[in-house]
Design a protein around this motif. Sequence first.
Motif: not given
Lengths: 369, 312
Positions: A290-294, A341-344, B96-105
């Motif tokens: 997943y990090a790779g996508i970011v 957040s960086v990606l957003l 990005a929302l999925v990754i953000f939600g994963n991390g923050l939760s």
Amino acid sequence: MIIGNYRIELEPRLSTPKWLYAAVPALSLLFAFVVGGVFIGLTGHSPIGTLSLLIERGYASTKGITNTLGSATPLICTGLAAAFAFRMNLFNIGEEGQMYLGMIGSAWAGIVLAGHLPGFVAVPMVLLFGALCGALWVLLPAVLRAKLGTSEIVSSLLLNYVALNLVNYFIFGSRGIFRDPTTSFPQGRLIEESARLGSFGTTRTYPTVLIAVALAIGLYWFMKRSNYGYETSVFADSPNTARYAGMSSTKLTLSVLLFSGALAGLAGSMYVVGPAGKVDPGLLQIGLGYAGIVVAALARYNFVAVILTAILFAGLREGGASLQISSNPVPISIAVVLQGSVLLFALGGEVFRRNRLRIRRVQQVSVAS
Amino acid sequence: MNSNVWILTFSDAISIATTLILATLGAILTERSGVINLGVEGILLMGAVTAFLVSDGTGNLWLALFLSVLVGVAMSAVHATLTITLRANQIVAGLALVIFGNGLSQFIGKPVEGKTRPVTIEPMKLGPLSDIPVLGPILFGHDIFTYLTWAGALVCSLYLNRTRPGLVLRATGDAPATVDAQGVSVAMIRFVHTILGGALMGLAGGWFMLARGTAWSQSATTNGIGWIALSLVVFAAWRPLRAIAGAVLFGFTLQVPFTLQGQQINILPPEIVQMLPYVATLFVLVMLSTPRARRLLGAPKMLGQPFVRDER
């Protein structure tokens, strides 16, 4: 949009100033640190202290930077995998599962085939098997997309969960070839010594980092110079033009997705020939796919830039992990919050790179009654 | 094996379906306006952790669910701003929302990880209905939200097909230029429905935590339900009522591994059985990809396409 007497518009830029290319990622990172800082503060830690410690332990010491380079190695590969597919508007988001399969394929080759082979044959062969298995794992979504037009997004992602359970099965659920037979503790069996690479000195950086960097540069050059690179970029911009020019969309779609899967599989292989030496369920928790996508999105799908963003992200992770070792640990997931957040912010910032914000005064037109 | 186990399995399948229906309805409303929000999984996780933390802190179930909804609204508003106002790529923004939600939760849920759920949404008795053999426990032994969700699907269906705003919504997904020519703001319609959809997804996460989850755990709570909901949208052909049937079917595949494990039925290793919901979802997606199925489905024509007036 009209607010009060002002009309606010986004106007496409004709040319982008050079500094903006660097400013957008830099500002995104800054804003992400602010968001991360808020949540660190909310959980009762010092935001500035924590973040500066994270940066120091991630990049600013010999141990920090070599650890970072070590964990950046597979991340460069998953980043390249995402970039390779995404720039053709093929959204392979199954890098995570493809990487697990790469790990499985490499471990298999390392245990079964590498027996009496010298290192210079065994290592490349183990890497190759990982890449093959990664490509195989994306075959179904790729064929569905190329032949039937099924969206590859959900199908490639669902396979991540299947791959995750497959690794768990090999290590926890069965006593097959991947499991260490010498102990009842469930863990992976080490591959042949000849198929493994030692790290540089006492660091945690492995020679595979050179392969990853070479791949990135090679891909950059190949996609810029070759016929194939040209065809994919035409296809990305306009599938209709590509079809009219006689390019086969089926072939391009298939080849791009399979190669993307192979790159993600290679990330798992590098983990096997390097630090792990086995199928390691510990990798499942890191989320390198997943990090790779970011990483790819932040690099704007530029292969060489992927190297930099991968190192940046690996540093966040290493720094984040080191925060665990303290009396009042900050959860490592702060690294994932920062990545998201960086990606957003980068996505939002991208708009201001491509467009110019125009704010003009407008006369209110009064309607005579 | 006795029949009670299967009655319980069906009952649980229908119960789990509540989350799937809520999330799918949210995604249907969003996608019908032409916006694809892949962030479902992230919103579910954030909704779940919010419900857990708030009910843990206050013991108030309603406040917990309300804040879950608000979190869903906030996250989908981020998606809407990025994709509608700033025209960012919808796929990447959702991820990005999925990754953000994963991390923050995981981050804010760390202190309570593994702790048992503080409050529970209790099932309610529907008088004599619940006492009907077999059907009673399967259909009439659920909590109020399950029934409200079914009603919600009906309301959504009527809204989409029988009202004027519903017609405008469908038109926005299919032919935004026409809507624009009528003097209706495409951006506004998309914004409203993306946020409405996010609210439903937030509720889906909160309800799931307080009714089905036992303890908070980032990796085990939702476990890919958000992605299954996204596939359900396709399965339901963007129609709310069909989402109920699909959700029950998928709920069943989610529940069966637990039933088999609980009954010590070891036809297959548990790790392989755990793959069932994902493999079943994939299988359905493949079935729906045949050209014939595609014609019948009718996805919103401009799904995922930003609308820019000048480029028409």
